[in-house]
Design a protein around this motif. Structure first.
Motif, mmCIF file in Angstrom:
data_model
loop_
_atom_site.group_PDB
_atom_site.id
_atom_site.type_symbol
_atom_site.label_atom_id
_atom_site.label_comp_id
_atom_site.label_asym_id
_atom_site.label_seq_id
_atom_site.Cartn_x
_atom_site.Cartn_y
_atom_site.Cartn_z
ATOM 1 N N SER A 45 -4.399 -2.197 -11.069
ATOM 2 C CA SER A 45 -5.607 -1.927 -11.833
ATOM 3 C C SER A 45 -5.259 -1.556 -13.247
ATOM 4 N N PRO A 46 -6.197 -1.737 -14.191
ATOM 5 C CA PRO A 46 -5.922 -1.347 -15.577
ATOM 6 C C PRO A 46 -5.578 0.113 -15.704
ATOM 7 N N GLY A 47 -6.063 0.918 -14.766
ATOM 8 C CA GLY A 47 -5.813 2.355 -14.856
ATOM 9 C C GLY A 47 -4.471 2.771 -14.312
ATOM 10 N N GLY A 48 -3.618 1.836 -14.017
ATOM 11 C CA GLY A 48 -2.280 2.189 -13.556
ATOM 12 C C GLY A 48 -2.155 2.220 -12.070
ATOM 13 N N GLY A 49 -3.017 1.473 -11.348
ATOM 14 C CA GLY A 49 -2.928 1.440 -9.889
ATOM 15 C C GLY A 49 -1.711 0.679 -9.433
ATOM 16 N N LEU A 50 -1.558 0.548 -8.126
ATOM 17 C CA LEU A 50 -0.344 -0.013 -7.558
ATOM 18 C C LEU A 50 -0.577 -1.382 -6.981
ATOM 19 N N ASN A 51 0.457 -2.221 -7.061
ATOM 20 C CA ASN A 51 0.430 -3.467 -6.328
ATOM 21 C C ASN A 51 0.705 -3.186 -4.864
ATOM 22 N N HIS A 52 0.142 -3.995 -3.973
ATOM 23 C CA HIS A 52 0.410 -3.827 -2.555
ATOM 24 C C HIS A 52 1.479 -4.799 -2.114
ATOM 25 N N SER A 53 2.224 -4.409 -1.080
ATOM 26 C CA SER A 53 3.245 -5.287 -0.539
ATOM 27 C C SER A 53 2.594 -6.599 -0.108
ATOM 28 N N ILE A 54 3.192 -7.712 -0.477
ATOM 29 C CA ILE A 54 2.565 -8.989 -0.199
ATOM 30 C C ILE A 54 2.773 -9.363 1.258
ATOM 31 N N THR A 55 2.009 -10.360 1.701
ATOM 32 C CA THR A 55 2.094 -10.763 3.094
ATOM 33 C C THR A 55 3.418 -11.442 3.372
ATOM 34 N N ALA A 56 3.704 -11.596 4.658
ATOM 35 C CA ALA A 56 4.994 -12.155 5.052
ATOM 36 C C ALA A 56 5.121 -13.595 4.596
ATOM 37 N N ILE A 151 -0.157 -0.912 2.668
ATOM 38 C CA ILE A 151 0.869 -0.045 2.082
ATOM 39 C C ILE A 151 1.048 -0.439 0.622
ATOM 40 N N PRO A 152 0.834 0.486 -0.318
ATOM 41 C CA PRO A 152 1.001 0.123 -1.727
ATOM 42 C C PRO A 152 2.466 -0.082 -2.083
ATOM 43 N N ARG A 153 2.689 -0.866 -3.089
ATOM 44 C CA ARG A 153 4.052 -1.030 -3.609
ATOM 45 C C ARG A 153 4.345 0.183 -4.479
ATOM 46 N N LEU A 154 5.338 0.964 -4.073
ATOM 47 C CA LEU A 154 5.599 2.267 -4.682
ATOM 48 C C LEU A 154 6.868 2.273 -5.514
ATOM 49 N N GLN A 155 6.896 3.190 -6.460
ATOM 50 C CA GLN A 155 8.151 3.546 -7.118
ATOM 51 C C GLN A 155 8.724 4.725 -6.328
ATOM 52 N N ILE A 156 9.863 4.502 -5.702
ATOM 53 C CA ILE A 156 10.441 5.482 -4.774
ATOM 54 C C ILE A 156 11.774 5.975 -5.314
ATOM 55 N N TYR A 180 10.204 -4.946 0.960
ATOM 56 C CA TYR A 180 8.765 -4.754 1.106
ATOM 57 C C TYR A 180 8.058 -4.691 -0.243
ATOM 58 N N GLY A 181 8.781 -4.898 -1.317
ATOM 59 C CA GLY A 181 8.156 -4.912 -2.634
ATOM 60 C C GLY A 181 8.190 -3.601 -3.376
ATOM 61 N N HIS A 182 8.783 -2.566 -2.802
ATOM 62 C CA HIS A 182 8.870 -1.286 -3.496
ATOM 63 C C HIS A 182 9.945 -1.338 -4.585
ATOM 64 N N HIS A 183 9.738 -0.553 -5.632
ATOM 65 C CA HIS A 183 10.755 -0.371 -6.669
ATOM 66 C C HIS A 183 11.526 0.903 -6.323
ATOM 67 N N VAL A 184 12.788 0.762 -5.956
ATOM 68 C CA VAL A 184 13.568 1.888 -5.437
ATOM 69 C C VAL A 184 14.672 2.266 -6.416
ATOM 70 N N ARG A 185 14.780 3.552 -6.677
ATOM 71 C CA ARG A 185 15.902 4.099 -7.457
ATOM 72 C C ARG A 185 16.683 5.024 -6.539
ATOM 73 N N LEU A 186 17.978 4.761 -6.375
ATOM 74 C CA LEU A 186 18.835 5.624 -5.570
ATOM 75 C C LEU A 186 19.605 6.530 -6.524
ATOM 76 N N ALA A 187 19.305 7.814 -6.462
ATOM 77 C CA ALA A 187 19.948 8.799 -7.325
ATOM 78 C C ALA A 187 20.988 9.564 -6.524
ATOM 79 N N GLU A 585 8.169 -6.188 -13.724
ATOM 80 C CA GLU A 585 8.453 -7.058 -12.587
ATOM 81 C C GLU A 585 9.938 -7.380 -12.561
ATOM 82 N N LYS A 586 10.613 -6.893 -11.556
ATOM 83 C CA LYS A 586 12.060 -7.103 -11.464
ATOM 84 C C LYS A 586 12.398 -8.393 -10.752
ATOM 85 N N ASP A 587 11.577 -8.753 -9.749
ATOM 86 C CA ASP A 587 11.889 -9.927 -8.946
ATOM 87 C C ASP A 587 11.519 -11.191 -9.707
#
Length: 610
Positions: A45-56, A151-156, A180-187, A585-587
């Motif tokens: 959404s324009p307000g900064g909402g999240l993309n959802h994981s796409i279908t299989a 399930i929304p696509r999250l920054q985790i 699953y489409g999430h953006h993951v950072r491993l710290a 978009e990383k992918d």
């Protein structure tokens, strides 16, 4: 102020998110590099909402551990529920009186564990045992929602403190979450920068030196300082770790400058400040760990020694309190100065407890079943393996050595430093000679196998993936790290554990109880006689048969898939998440999407596009 100085919490409900037109079934199938979407991807959404994981994608099998028609959500909270706070009598005592009372209840042993004397201070024990009723009430307040949502696509942000064996299973989870489409950072610690990035996962450095942490824990046999001289060392490491947690969840990528703001956090307990950062950011927190940290009456805390089984549950509370006292000054300073949160009281219910948080334990239920008194927030998900050995090619001399004789026995203590590496090496050589076996000695951080002349029946090893190496071995002898233990069991290897500290004793006991190996031999008791007897025990046919049997059971588990399922399942139903940073978009886009993008770029000027 920057992100390291203060936190501004911005919550948005799921109502602001743009849903797919078909939202009857949660879209939870993994995204693969070459996959094609059945439906157009839901845009943010324009307000900064999240993309959802796409279908299989077409041709991609769904994970059998997930029931796609019955995906439920349970509330995930970083704070206790709104139940009335249990007020302890202990909270109203002076600090010196509190320490005196607890001093009658616990004693730090020479091996670094905490011994709990239930009968010595019954009033204190009764007070602490009352915490169980509060914890039970908090768990009962957790509900399972009937609401089914995508399930929304999250920054985790995944926050992991420890050695490579601690980090590796989280890397496997991170990779699956990305599918699953999430953006993951491993710290995690800077030492593992290349390891994380080479697996295709974003990395952010945490404070603390894993070598220093390992050395500290070996000297103290655990996480609790054994003497005044160790306190400054512990505080320095803790402070560095805790102060790095907020930037790990909010700072842009250090190399690319790409913005990042965690909308969910995954952490292991030694990250310490995880719950405080999650509270400040207003995001869900999910704990994963390789050793038990949730109170139970079935076995004591791995860092405790309890004479009576009645004190098992209490041992978890006592260990939490001991750790809390050691770091409460650092934590409260961090909460007040950086997170702008209120400080936490001496005996606060908050402590370091994870009992109110969704928790996944990364071991097989065939090795340690889920205790009957662990509630719905706790999952035993199975071992989380990452395939490192499939592309490994051994050096020619190593490959030939393996082929030119019977299967060897592996010896390695991983990240554990050794006080006398020569003495330990000599014990291994004598035991091999005594039993007539060949051996692989892994040098590790302890510089094991530092020999001027290497006998023919020994091969010295520097680096080799355990998932490739262990199937080449007849048995394994190691320190009992959870990851190394899991890999040995998966390979069907009888196991001798030589514990140095902490949960290594716990895993040594489990291996012995299940008949997969002999009783553990603490590093201080490692002698030629003890090791020779252990080798003879492992070479028995019935021991090998039991090891092969558990290997077959573990092979049929998907701990990584179960971890991702648990994470999705325990997300709160309303997801009051802060807005993410502008999405990047990383992918690579799918072929049809790529074509549309090119057309849009070509017509943007004449069409008046901006």
């Amino acid at each position: 102020m920057g992100d390291a100085d203060s936190v501004t919490v911005q919550n948005k409900s799921l109502d602001n998110y743009v849903h797919s037109s078909s939202c009857e079934e949660p879209q939870m199938c993994p995204v693969t590099e070459n996959s094609k979407s059945k439906e157009p991807e839901a845009s943010s959404s324009p307000g900064g909402g999240l993309n959802h994981s796409i279908t299989a994608p077409v041709g991609t099998e769904r994970y059998q551990l997930i029931d796609y028609n019955e995906v439920m959500f349970s509330r995930s909270l970083t704070e206790k529920t709104s139940s009335p706070r249990h007020s302890l009598l202990l909270d109203r005592l002076l600090e010196r009186e509190k320490k005196k009372l607890i001093g009658n209840l616990v004693k730090i042993q020479n091996d670094g564990t905490v011994k709990v004397y239930l009968e010595k201070s019954e009033p204190v024990a009764s007070e602490l045992l009352e915490l169980q009723s509060f914890e039970d009430l908090a768990v009962r307040d957790i509900f399972v929602s009937e609401c089914k949502k995508p399930i929304p696509r999250l920054q985790i942000a995944i926050l992991v403190v420890g050695t490579r064996g601690d980090v590796q299973p989280f890397l496997a989870i991170a990779k699956r979450l990305q599918e699953y489409g999430h953006h993951v950072r491993l710290a995690t610690h800077a030492n593992f920068n290349t390891f994380i990035k080479s697996a295709g996962v974003d990395f952010y450095p945490l404070g603390g030196d894993p070598r220093a942490l390992a050395g500290y824990m070996v000297r103290n046999k655990g996480l609790i300082p054994s003497g005044p001289s160790e306190i400054s060392s512990q505080r320095k490491q803790l402070k560095a770790i805790i102060e790095s947690l907020l930037p790990a969840c909010t700072a842009p990528d250090l190399e690319t400058g790409v913005p990042f703001r965690a909308q969910a956090i995954i952490a292991n307990p030694p990250a310490y400040g995880h719950a405080h950062v999650a509270e400040a950011l207003g995001v869900p927190l999910h704990i994963f760990f390789t050793m038990p940290w949730t109170p139970t009456y079935e076995f004591p805390h791995p860092l405790a020694r309890v004479p009576q089984s009645a004190g098992y549950w209490l041992s978890y509370i006592v260990v939490e309190l001991m750790m809390w006292w050691g770091m409460r000054g650092i934590i409260n300073d961090f909460r007040k100065r950086t997170l702008k949160l209120a400080p936490i009281a001496y005996f606060s219910m908050y402590r370091g407890s994870i009992s109110h948080l969704p928790t996944g334990y990364m071991w097989s239920s065939h090795v340690v079943p889920k205790p009957s008194d662990w509630g719905p927030l706790v999952d035993v998900i199975g071992y989380c393996f990452i395939n490192l050995g499939s592309e490994y090619q051994p050096r020619e001399d190593f490959g030939q050595w393996i082929e030119n004789g019977p299967k060897p026995i592996y010896f390695g203590f991983g990240s554990m430093p050794l006080e006398d590496s020569k003495k330990t090496t000599d014990v291994i050589l004598e035991a091999l000679k005594d039993t007539g076996q060949r051996g692989i000695i892994d040098r590790g951080w302890g510089n094991l196998g530092n020999l001027e002349e290497v006998p023919e029946y020994v091969f010295l090893l520097e680096e080799c993936p355990h998932d490739w190496l262990f199937p080449q071995c007849s048995a394994v002898v190691h320190h009992g790290g959870a990851g190394t233990t899991a890999t040995g069991l998966k390979a069907g290897c009888p196991t001798t554990i030589v514990p140095f500290f902490g949960d290594q004793f716990f895993w040594g006991d489990r291996i012995y109880e299940k008949g997969f190996g002999p009783a553990p031999i603490p590093i201080s008791e490692l002698t030629c006689e003890n090791l020779s007897n252990a080798i003879k025990f492992m070479l028995q046919q019935e021991v090998k048969s039991r090891a092969v049997e558990i290997a077959k059971l573990i092979e049929n588990e998907d701990g990584v898939g179960a971890a991702v399922d648990a994470f999705h399942r325990h997300l709160p139903p309303d997801l009051p998440l802060p807005s993410p940073s502008p999405p990047v978009e990383k992918d690579q886009p799918f072929p049809l999407q790529w074509l549309f993008l090119q057309v849009a770029n070509l017509c943007s000027v004449p069409c008046g596009g901006v």
